[in-house]
Design a protein around this motif. Structure first.
Motif, PDB file in Angstrom:
ATOM      1  N   VAL A 145      -7.132  -4.477   2.978  1.00  0.00           N
ATOM      2  CA  VAL A 145      -5.703  -4.746   2.835  1.00  0.00           C
ATOM      3  C   VAL A 145      -4.987  -3.406   2.719  1.00  0.00           C
ATOM      4  CG1 VAL A 145      -3.912  -5.789   1.392  1.00  0.00           C
ATOM      5  CG2 VAL A 145      -6.080  -6.992   1.779  1.00  0.00           C
ATOM      6  N   ILE A 146      -4.036  -3.190   3.627  1.00  0.00           N
ATOM      7  CA  ILE A 146      -3.292  -1.934   3.708  1.00  0.00           C
ATOM      8  C   ILE A 146      -1.799  -2.254   3.726  1.00  0.00           C
ATOM      9  CG2 ILE A 146      -2.838   0.099   5.158  1.00  0.00           C
ATOM     10  CD1 ILE A 146      -5.678  -0.244   6.292  1.00  0.00           C
ATOM     11  N   LYS A 147      -1.013  -1.446   3.025  1.00  0.00           N
ATOM     12  CA  LYS A 147       0.451  -1.606   3.084  1.00  0.00           C
ATOM     13  C   LYS A 147       0.945  -1.058   4.407  1.00  0.00           C
ATOM     14  CE  LYS A 147       2.303  -1.289  -1.614  1.00  0.00           C
ATOM     15  NZ  LYS A 147       2.137  -2.618  -1.994  1.00  0.00           N
ATOM     16  N   ASP A 148       1.759  -1.854   5.122  1.00  0.00           N
ATOM     17  CA  ASP A 148       2.319  -1.361   6.382  1.00  0.00           C
ATOM     18  C   ASP A 148       3.575  -0.538   6.108  1.00  0.00           C
ATOM     19  OD1 ASP A 148       4.475  -3.121   6.006  1.00  0.00           O
ATOM     20  OD2 ASP A 148       3.793  -4.549   7.519  1.00  0.00           O
ATOM     21  N   GLU A 149       4.225  -0.072   7.165  1.00  0.00           N
ATOM     22  CA  GLU A 149       5.402   0.798   7.023  1.00  0.00           C
ATOM     23  C   GLU A 149       6.578   0.126   6.325  1.00  0.00           C
ATOM     24  OE1 GLU A 149       5.499  -1.178  11.063  1.00  0.00           O
ATOM     25  OE2 GLU A 149       3.998  -0.061   9.962  1.00  0.00           O
ATOM     26  N   HIS A 150       6.544  -1.215   6.215  1.00  0.00           N
ATOM     27  CA  HIS A 150       7.610  -1.960   5.542  1.00  0.00           C
ATOM     28  C   HIS A 150       7.235  -2.300   4.104  1.00  0.00           C
ATOM     29  CE1 HIS A 150       9.364  -2.271   9.490  1.00  0.00           C
ATOM     30  NE2 HIS A 150       8.272  -2.845   9.947  1.00  0.00           N
ATOM     31  N   GLY A 151       6.072  -1.827   3.654  1.00  0.00           N
ATOM     32  CA  GLY A 151       5.631  -2.108   2.290  1.00  0.00           C
ATOM     33  C   GLY A 151       4.951  -3.451   2.125  1.00  0.00           C
ATOM     34  N   THR A 152       4.649  -4.120   3.239  1.00  0.00           N
ATOM     35  CA  THR A 152       3.996  -5.425   3.202  1.00  0.00           C
ATOM     36  C   THR A 152       2.485  -5.250   3.311  1.00  0.00           C
ATOM     37  OG1 THR A 152       5.910  -6.384   4.324  1.00  0.00           O
ATOM     38  CG2 THR A 152       3.886  -7.690   4.326  1.00  0.00           C
ATOM     39  N   ASN A 153       1.753  -5.972   2.458  1.00  0.00           N
ATOM     40  CA  ASN A 153       0.294  -5.926   2.532  1.00  0.00           C
ATOM     41  C   ASN A 153      -0.181  -6.673   3.760  1.00  0.00           C
ATOM     42  OD1 ASN A 153      -0.079  -4.460   0.191  1.00  0.00           O
ATOM     43  ND2 ASN A 153      -0.205  -6.268  -1.088  1.00  0.00           N
ATOM     44  N   LYS A 154      -1.080  -6.027   4.504  1.00  0.00           N
ATOM     45  CA  LYS A 154      -1.618  -6.614   5.726  1.00  0.00           C
ATOM     46  C   LYS A 154      -3.113  -6.339   5.784  1.00  0.00           C
ATOM     47  CE  LYS A 154      -1.165  -6.511  10.710  1.00  0.00           C
ATOM     48  NZ  LYS A 154      -0.885  -5.709  11.849  1.00  0.00           N
ATOM     49  N   GLU A 155      -3.874  -7.362   6.133  1.00  0.00           N
ATOM     50  CA  GLU A 155      -5.312  -7.171   6.265  1.00  0.00           C
ATOM     51  C   GLU A 155      -5.635  -6.599   7.636  1.00  0.00           C
ATOM     52  OE1 GLU A 155      -8.446 -10.128   4.855  1.00  0.00           O
ATOM     53  OE2 GLU A 155      -8.539 -10.296   7.039  1.00  0.00           O
TER      54      GLU A 155
END
Length: 163
Positions: A145-155
């Motif tokens: 799980v990584i935070k994307d450029e918008h601050g949203t957690n994404k697997e």
């Protein structure tokens, strides 16, 4: 009320998939030994983030499986990670640190990024927000799980083949 519950459930499912999980508040990590995850050892390569990813995991030694990671895009290293899975207090913990291509650390000197063990299966080990899955002797998937450029957690899924 059922509609609101369904919306909350769907929003959770879009943030995380079934491949990464977390401990429930107050829950302790299960008992485990490094021998339970020694199958991770090896030299692995794959593709992600527009480049080549490489991970090298050592066999268990000194209460840890050590690893290094690098991301190479357009023949240039973007960043490295160094870390380990360590046996501590009868369970396992995955810890890592990030480094820029010039080896300057991202985290403060005393800080590590820690992933507690959540669950062990025969061919899958679940740490919080970090899962390693054995597909076969020469293939693994790693889900993080990584935070994307918008601050949203994404697997993110990293598929690796043994080298």
């Amino acid at each position: 009320m059922k509609f609101i519950t369904l919306l909350l459930l769907l929003s959770t499912l879009t943030t995380y998939s079934q491949n990464t999980i977390k401990l429930i508040e107050g829950e302790k990590s299960p008992k485990a030994k490094l021998s339970d995850v020694k199958w991770i050892s090896g030299h692995w390569k794959g593709h992600a983030f527009g480049g080549t990813t490489e991970e090298i995991w050592s066999p268990p030694l000194g209460d840890s499986l050590m690893f290094v990671f690098k991301l190479v895009v357009n023949d240039k290293v973007l960043f490295y990670e160094i870390g380990h899975i360590q046996e501590k207090e009868g369970t396992l913990i995955l810890q890592l640190k990030h480094f820029a291509s010039d080896l300057k650390g991202w985290e403060a000197k005393e800080e590590t990024v820690d992933f507690k063990l959540v669950k062990l299966e025969e061919n899958k080990v679940f740490f919080e927000d970090f899962t390693v899955e054995k597909i076969g002797e020469n293939e693994i998937n790693i889900y993080v799980v990584i935070k994307d450029e918008h601050g949203t957690n994404k697997e993110e899924r990293f598929n690796y083949k043994r080298q």
